[in-house]
Design a protein around this motif. Structure first.
Motif, mmCIF file in Angstrom:
data_model
loop_
_atom_site.group_PDB
_atom_site.id
_atom_site.type_symbol
_atom_site.label_atom_id
_atom_site.label_comp_id
_atom_site.label_asym_id
_atom_site.label_seq_id
_atom_site.Cartn_x
_atom_site.Cartn_y
_atom_site.Cartn_z
ATOM 1 N N THR A 167 0.836 -1.194 0.000
ATOM 2 C CA THR A 167 0.000 0.000 0.000
ATOM 3 C C THR A 167 0.877 1.252 0.000
ATOM 4 O OG1 THR A 167 -1.716 -1.160 1.243
ATOM 5 C CG2 THR A 167 -1.824 1.244 1.208
ATOM 6 N N PHE A 168 0.555 2.196 -0.890
ATOM 7 C CA PHE A 168 1.332 3.420 -0.999
ATOM 8 C C PHE A 168 0.402 4.628 -0.937
ATOM 9 C CE2 PHE A 168 3.825 0.155 -3.091
ATOM 10 C CZ PHE A 168 5.091 0.369 -2.589
ATOM 11 N N LEU A 169 0.900 5.711 -0.334
ATOM 12 C CA LEU A 169 0.132 6.949 -0.275
ATOM 13 C C LEU A 169 0.259 7.708 -1.588
ATOM 14 C CD1 LEU A 169 1.015 8.277 3.301
ATOM 15 C CD2 LEU A 169 -0.846 6.771 2.613
ATOM 16 N N SER A 170 -0.814 8.405 -1.948
ATOM 17 C CA SER A 170 -0.787 9.203 -3.170
ATOM 18 C C SER A 170 -1.137 10.659 -2.917
ATOM 19 C CB SER A 170 -1.764 8.621 -4.204
ATOM 20 O OG SER A 170 -3.085 8.593 -3.687
ATOM 21 N N ALA A 171 -1.677 10.991 -1.727
ATOM 22 C CA ALA A 171 -2.036 12.368 -1.410
ATOM 23 C C ALA A 171 -2.156 12.516 0.096
ATOM 24 C CB ALA A 171 -3.357 12.751 -2.089
ATOM 25 N N ALA A 172 -2.137 13.767 0.588
ATOM 26 C CA ALA A 172 -2.280 14.055 2.007
ATOM 27 C C ALA A 172 -2.840 15.456 2.178
ATOM 28 C CB ALA A 172 -0.940 13.931 2.731
ATOM 29 N N ALA A 173 -3.586 15.682 3.279
ATOM 30 C CA ALA A 173 -4.159 16.988 3.569
ATOM 31 C C ALA A 173 -4.403 17.097 5.064
ATOM 32 C CB ALA A 173 -5.468 17.189 2.797
ATOM 33 N N PHE A 174 -4.489 18.336 5.579
ATOM 34 C CA PHE A 174 -4.807 18.567 6.981
ATOM 35 C C PHE A 174 -6.315 18.504 7.193
ATOM 36 C CE2 PHE A 174 -0.746 21.113 6.972
ATOM 37 C CZ PHE A 174 -0.050 20.225 7.772
#
Length: 536
Positions: free
Chosen positions: A526-533
């Motif tokens: 599993t890999f991350l593709s985006a992030a936000a607060f």
């Protein structure tokens, strides 16, 4: 990482933070526009800050609220009136580590210690193992080995040698360039407990379990003096005080004896009463003995930055005290400590070792527990504990250039820790030459001049820094591609997220890393593709 524009004047923050730090330390000066000023923080500056902090605490609550903070330090923070209230509030929040609305002395001094570092932009090297083993170490001649583990090791920077001292009563000299045995000195049948240099008089001091202190001429390696003690010296250290050369010894009773070596020895013969009581006379012309710990003293060093001797012992304490020794008026046989590092979040059992980290102005220690503890010596409180060893800590060393702590556990495992994010970057196994003999690493020393770590069990083993790291010119900040870069306006930090879930928090005013963590439970597929607060 550089500064960020378009954030309410954040771009001018680097100079503001630098002016705040310099103003507090009283070292603001013009360096000619291109020179680098010494950004270290001294004991005198810390004491001056403490006095100013205490006077600002008007209600005596032990912490400063926003108004008290501004009353005390506002003229330094915003002396030209260009900082906004938002920027001032952000600085207050950064210092207020536990976000309780007040800044206590521990938070304030820790912030100043961290700000005083001049480490520049963080370089996180991810090109493989940091230390690489010496392939020739496996070919060491078995005849060179100690018969029992070597618990003491020193670097002879002048002669280009390493010295190892063992329980088998032998001292061995190894050529640093080839790691070959150069000389073996038999001191007797007793376990060698500790050793140190007397640089002014060109002597090596050895303490042995048979209650003797031996002095060797480092040019001829001949024994020149032998002194009998009342108790074995389990640790020794030396330093100069004016024209005097001093030797300190610690024993199992918690006593520290300081001897002025330059004044020589007495011509003393034991009296009949002393022989009957089996008491050894005092052979030193000038010496003083005081109780410092309740039980064994395991290590001692003179740390000029802290203004005195530092010792650690079986009573779970690290003690800092001045020289000349100050007697407690209520207990004449005990010293008056300057500070005692003992805390519920620190060591609960005996402390075996410590090192002074000059760049960070911190003490790193290890003991019978499995943690390496990092202390703020000015507040006597632990900053963080480094977990990962499976047994107690026997030795610690510091690699100042790369901001690392290196720890050796009693099971022989060596771990390398990054002080910038408090993570273990490598675990080292013993050399093959040790495994063949069934031995474990029992001592370590870091040779900064040669960029190498030396571990030793029965024979020293060399670990060199990966050439790709030494020759690297590129700053690598993540192990995998970065998928998001965010700005936290409340704390003024930049957050970068990599696809392997590694999250790093940066201070944009300096480019320094503040904190780093990774999801250890993440599925490898599993890999991350985006992030936000989450604004909520």
């Amino acid at each position: 990482m550089g500064s960020i524009d378009g954030t309410g004047g954040l771009q001018s923050s680097p100079q503001k933070h630098e002016n705040f730090r310099k103003g507090l330390l009283g070292d603001e000066k013009d360096d000619g526009g291109g020179g680098e000023s010494d950004s270290g923080i001294t004991l005198e500056q810390i004491l001056a800050l403490k006095e100013r902090f205490d006077s600002a605490d008007q209600d005596g609550g032990g912490s400063l609220d926003m108004q008290e903070f501004m009353d005390a330090f506002g003229s330094i923070i915003n002396k030209d009136g260009s900082m906004t209230q938002e920027q001032i509030a952000r600085l207050f929040m950064q210092i207020d580590a536990n976000s309780d609305g007040g800044i206590d002395w521990n938070e304030f001094s820790t912030y100043m210690l961290m700000e005083s570092q001049s480490s520049g932009t963080v370089k996180t090297h991810q090109v493989g193992n940091f230390f690489l083993p010496d392939p020739l170490g496996k070919k060491a001649d078995p005849d060179w080995f100690h018969r029992e583990s070597a618990d003491c090791m020193l670097i002879d920077s002048v002669g280009g040698q390493y010295l190892t001292a063992s329980k088998d009563g032998t001292l061995r000299l190894w050529t640093a360039s080839s790691m070959q045995l150069a000389k073996t000195i038999v001191t007797g049948q007793s376990w060698i407990l500790a050793m140190c240099w007397l640089t002014k008089s060109a002597r090596l001091v050895l303490s042995t379990a048979d209650r003797r202190i031996r002095f060797y001429d480092i040019h001829t390696w001949e024994q020149v003096v032998e002194v009998q003690l009342q108790s074995p010296a389990f640790c020794v250290c030396s330093w100069t005080f004016g024209e005097a050369e001093l030797l300190a010894m610690g024993n199992e009773k918690g006593e520290v004896t300081v001897v002025d070596i330059s004044k020589g020895l007495k011509e003393v013969r034991p009296t009949g009463k002393e022989k009957k009581q089996k008491k050894r006379p005092d052979y030193w012309n000038d010496s003083v003995t005081k109780v410092v710990h309740d039980g064994f003293i395991h290590q001692m060093e003179m740390v000029e930055d802290l203004g005195g001797l530092v010792t650690c012992g079986a009573d779970s304490a690290i003690v800092i005290f001045e020289y000349p020794l100050q007697s407690d008026p209520n207990h004449k046989d005990r010293i008056i400590p300057r500070r005692i590092l003992k805390h519920a979040r620190g060591h609960q059992k005996g402390v075996k070792c410590f090192q002074w980290v000059v760049s960070h102005k911190l003490i790193v220690s290890g003991g019978l527990e499995r943690q390496v503890v990092i202390w703020n010596p000015y507040t006597c409180k632990p900053v963080v504990s480094l977990d990962g060893h499976q047994s107690g800590i026997a030795k610690v060393q510091v690699n100042a250039e790369f901001e690392q702590v290196i720890s050796l556990a009693t099971d022989g495992v060596v771990k390398v820790w990054d002080l910038r994010n408090n993570e273990c970057v490598q675990s080292l196994s013993e050399g093959e030459n040790l495994r063949e003999k069934g031995a474990r690493n029992s001592s370590i020393v870091y040779d900064a001049a040669r960029h190498r770590l030396i571990t030793c069990g029965l024979c020293p083993h060399k670990w060199t820094i990966n050439p790709q790291i030494l020759n690297s010119s590129t700053d690598v900040t993540h192990r995998s591609p970065v998928v998001a870069a965010l700005y936290n306006k409340n704390f003024g930090h930049v957050v970068t997220v990599a696809e392997d879930s590694e999250v790093t928090i940066w201070k944009p005013t300096t480019g320094n890393e503040v904190f780093n963590f990774i999801d250890q439970d993440r599925d490898a597929e599993t890999f991350l593709s985006a992030a936000a607060f989450d604004d909520n």
